[in-house]
Design a protein around this motif. Structure first.
Motif, PDB file in Angstrom:
ATOM      1  N   CYS A   1      -5.441 -12.939 -15.390  1.00 26.10           N
ATOM      2  CA  CYS A   1      -5.911 -11.603 -15.751  1.00 26.10           C
ATOM      3  C   CYS A   1      -6.084 -10.776 -14.482  1.00 26.10           C
ATOM      4  CB  CYS A   1      -7.251 -11.669 -16.493  1.00 26.10           C
ATOM      5  SG  CYS A   1      -7.166 -12.374 -18.140  1.00 26.10           S
ATOM      6  N   TYR A   2      -5.927  -9.476 -14.604  1.00 28.54           N
ATOM      7  CA  TYR A   2      -6.219  -8.585 -13.492  1.00 28.54           C
ATOM      8  C   TYR A   2      -6.793  -7.283 -14.027  1.00 28.54           C
ATOM      9  CZ  TYR A   2      -1.795  -6.046 -14.375  1.00 28.54           C
ATOM     10  OH  TYR A   2      -0.786  -5.309 -14.935  1.00 28.54           O
ATOM     11  N   ILE A   3      -7.351  -6.470 -13.143  1.00 26.39           N
ATOM     12  CA  ILE A   3      -7.971  -5.200 -13.517  1.00 26.39           C
ATOM     13  C   ILE A   3      -7.118  -4.054 -12.991  1.00 26.39           C
ATOM     14  CG2 ILE A   3     -10.021  -3.744 -13.313  1.00 26.39           C
ATOM     15  CD1 ILE A   3     -11.671  -6.263 -12.911  1.00 26.39           C
ATOM     16  N   ALA A   4      -6.824  -3.104 -13.858  1.00 21.70           N
ATOM     17  CA  ALA A   4      -6.067  -1.908 -13.478  1.00 21.70           C
ATOM     18  C   ALA A   4      -6.831  -0.684 -13.964  1.00 21.70           C
ATOM     19  CB  ALA A   4      -4.662  -1.940 -14.082  1.00 21.70           C
ATOM     20  N   ASN A   5      -6.416   0.494 -13.499  1.00 23.07           N
ATOM     21  CA  ASN A   5      -7.006   1.714 -14.025  1.00 23.07           C
ATOM     22  C   ASN A   5      -6.143   2.264 -15.149  1.00 23.07           C
ATOM     23  OD1 ASN A   5      -4.832   3.037 -12.792  1.00 23.07           O
ATOM     24  ND2 ASN A   5      -6.043   3.654 -11.015  1.00 23.07           N
ATOM     25  N   GLU A   6      -6.534   3.385 -15.713  1.00 19.44           N
ATOM     26  CA  GLU A   6      -5.837   3.922 -16.879  1.00 19.44           C
ATOM     27  C   GLU A   6      -4.431   4.418 -16.549  1.00 19.44           C
ATOM     28  OE1 GLU A   6      -8.454   6.841 -18.532  1.00 19.44           O
ATOM     29  OE2 GLU A   6      -9.647   5.340 -19.609  1.00 19.44           O
ATOM     30  N   GLU A   7      -4.146   4.652 -15.265  1.00 21.27           N
ATOM     31  CA  GLU A   7      -2.803   5.067 -14.851  1.00 21.27           C
ATOM     32  C   GLU A   7      -1.899   3.871 -14.583  1.00 21.27           C
ATOM     33  OE1 GLU A   7      -5.619   6.486 -13.346  1.00 21.27           O
ATOM     34  OE2 GLU A   7      -5.458   8.097 -14.835  1.00 21.27           O
ATOM     35  N   GLY A   8      -2.453   2.660 -14.646  1.00 23.28           N
ATOM     36  CA  GLY A   8      -1.666   1.458 -14.424  1.00 23.28           C
ATOM     37  C   GLY A   8      -1.742   0.918 -13.012  1.00 23.28           C
ATOM     38  N   ALA A   9      -2.423   1.619 -12.099  1.00 20.73           N
ATOM     39  CA  ALA A   9      -2.557   1.143 -10.720  1.00 20.73           C
ATOM     40  C   ALA A   9      -3.521  -0.041 -10.671  1.00 20.73           C
ATOM     41  CB  ALA A   9      -3.053   2.263  -9.815  1.00 20.73           C
ATOM     42  N   ILE A  10      -3.198  -1.028  -9.866  1.00 19.28           N
ATOM     43  CA  ILE A  10      -4.000  -2.246  -9.794  1.00 19.28           C
ATOM     44  C   ILE A  10      -5.300  -1.990  -9.034  1.00 19.28           C
ATOM     45  CG2 ILE A  10      -4.114  -4.577  -8.814  1.00 19.28           C
ATOM     46  CD1 ILE A  10      -1.143  -4.848  -9.402  1.00 19.28           C
ATOM     47  N   VAL A  11      -6.424  -2.340  -9.657  1.00 20.16           N
ATOM     48  CA  VAL A  11      -7.733  -2.264  -9.023  1.00 20.16           C
ATOM     49  C   VAL A  11      -8.061  -3.587  -8.347  1.00 20.16           C
ATOM     50  CG1 VAL A  11     -10.207  -2.006  -9.446  1.00 20.16           C
ATOM     51  CG2 VAL A  11      -8.581  -0.522 -10.638  1.00 20.16           C
ATOM     52  N   TYR A  12      -7.869  -4.686  -9.073  1.00 19.76           N
ATOM     53  CA  TYR A  12      -8.055  -6.021  -8.491  1.00 19.76           C
ATOM     54  C   TYR A  12      -7.088  -6.988  -9.150  1.00 19.76           C
ATOM     55  CZ  TYR A  12      -9.780 -10.581  -7.236  1.00 19.76           C
ATOM     56  OH  TYR A  12      -9.842 -11.868  -6.780  1.00 19.76           O
ATOM     57  N   HIS A  13      -6.499  -7.853  -8.334  1.00 18.59           N
ATOM     58  CA  HIS A  13      -5.538  -8.839  -8.805  1.00 18.59           C
ATOM     59  C   HIS A  13      -5.855 -10.172  -8.137  1.00 18.59           C
ATOM     60  CE1 HIS A  13      -1.767 -10.786  -9.860  1.00 18.59           C
ATOM     61  NE2 HIS A  13      -1.425  -9.722 -10.554  1.00 18.59           N
ATOM     62  N   PRO A  14      -5.836 -11.300  -8.872  1.00 19.20           N
ATOM     63  CA  PRO A  14      -6.119 -12.607  -8.247  1.00 19.20           C
ATOM     64  C   PRO A  14      -5.155 -12.939  -7.115  1.00 19.20           C
ATOM     65  CG  PRO A  14      -6.167 -12.780 -10.643  1.00 19.20           C
ATOM     66  CD  PRO A  14      -5.644 -11.416 -10.326  1.00 19.20           C
ATOM     67  N   GLN A  15      -3.942 -12.385  -7.183  1.00 17.84           N
ATOM     68  CA  GLN A  15      -2.951 -12.615  -6.134  1.00 17.84           C
ATOM     69  C   GLN A  15      -2.732 -11.328  -5.321  1.00 17.84           C
ATOM     70  OE1 GLN A  15       0.405 -13.994  -8.395  1.00 17.84           O
ATOM     71  NE2 GLN A  15      -0.715 -15.719  -9.247  1.00 17.84           N
TER      72      GLN A  15
END
Length: 282
Positions: free
Chosen positions: A204-218
């Motif tokens: 799982c990862y966290i993105a914003n509403e525009e699709g840009a990655i906020v946090y990614h395990p990798q």
């Protein structure tokens, strides 16, 4: 006699024809049965994979929602205290920063981004800093709190925590427009996201509403260009694209969304191939 013997050898027997006919029917029936069962099994595995991805994403969504709601309640209390302005306002905020280990600092900015006041756990504020990543620009979505991407806070001397900033525009007791910002440690959220897996290699990862990655395990692999997230997720729900299953759910109180990724080959194809091989062998 020789000709009769040859004819007798070449001519197929009735039992041979019947055996061949039965064999062909059995093979066709087996092939159709295996294909039908494999299709049903694939559909079942697909649904199980979607359900597993959905459960993992909802699990992360609930955790991050609860955490951000807790931070939002703290922010509302701070804003209320600042708007009413009493002698205990500074003491309340200072005690909050000291008691809550996940709250790094609380900073008040004027409408131009200048620091009016700052509370931290006995950390010395720099007189000069190159860039303040903890200052969050105002958004048009007033119903949601302003929240930054994870970043390294560089406002204090010899202290560089990894934080995320939540901010709120308020009007103080003197009628001035100010921004209240609270830096909270991002490690709690990051550690939880890292621990959630979907299958052997899903995540799982966290993105914003525009699709840009906020946090990614990798995240390190992504920033170094070794790994890419090709699908920009801006929708709600589950989709199967090429070799991966994507599940996305938005958070209720900010512009973040939790995205789950699992792989079709791992969750579906390998299992279907194994059961098909067993059926063919049988």
């Amino acid at each position: 006699n020789y000709r009769k013997e040859v004819k007798r050898i070449v001519r197929p027997s009735l039992s041979g024809i019947f055996t061949l006919f039965v064999t062909v029917i059995v093979l066709l029936t087996s092939a159709i049965t295996v294909q039908t069962f494999a299709g049903i099994y694939r559909s079942s595995m697909k649904q199980n994979a979607v359900t597993s991805s959905e459960q993992s994403v909802v699990q992360v969504q609930n955790m991050v929602n609860n955490y951000t709601e807790d931070m939002q309640m703290i922010m509302e209390n701070i804003c209320d205290s600042i708007q009413t302005e009493s002698k205990s306002t500074g003491e309340y905020i200072q005690s909050l920063v000291e008691v809550r280990e996940d709250v790094v600092s609380v900073i008040i900015y004027d409408q131009y981004g200048g620091i009016i006041n700052c509370w931290s756990d006995e950390k010395e504020l720099k007189h000069n800093y190159y860039k303040n990543l903890s200052y969050v620009e105002s958004t048009k979505e007033d119903q949601k709190m302003q929240i930054s991407k994870p970043h390294v806070q560089s406002l204090f001397v010899s202290y560089y925590p990894w934080v995320v900033t939540i901010a709120q525009d308020v009007t103080d007791h003197e009628g001035r427009k100010i921004k209240v910002a609270m830096d909270i440690r991002f490690s709690n959220i990051a550690n939880y996201v890292d621990e959630v897996g979907i299958g052997q290699h899903g995540y799982c990862y966290i993105a914003n509403e525009e699709g840009a990655i906020v946090y990614h395990p990798q995240q390190q692999l992504i920033y170094s260009g070794i790994k890419r997230e090709d699908v920009v997720v801006t929708w709600e729900g589950t989709e199967i694209r090429e070799n991966a299953i994507y599940t996305s759910h938005s958070l209720a109180n900010c512009n973040w969304r939790v995205v789950g990724v699992c792989y079709v080959d791992e969750m579906i194809t390998e299992n279907v191939e194994q059961i098909t091989a067993i059926l063919i062998t049988i």
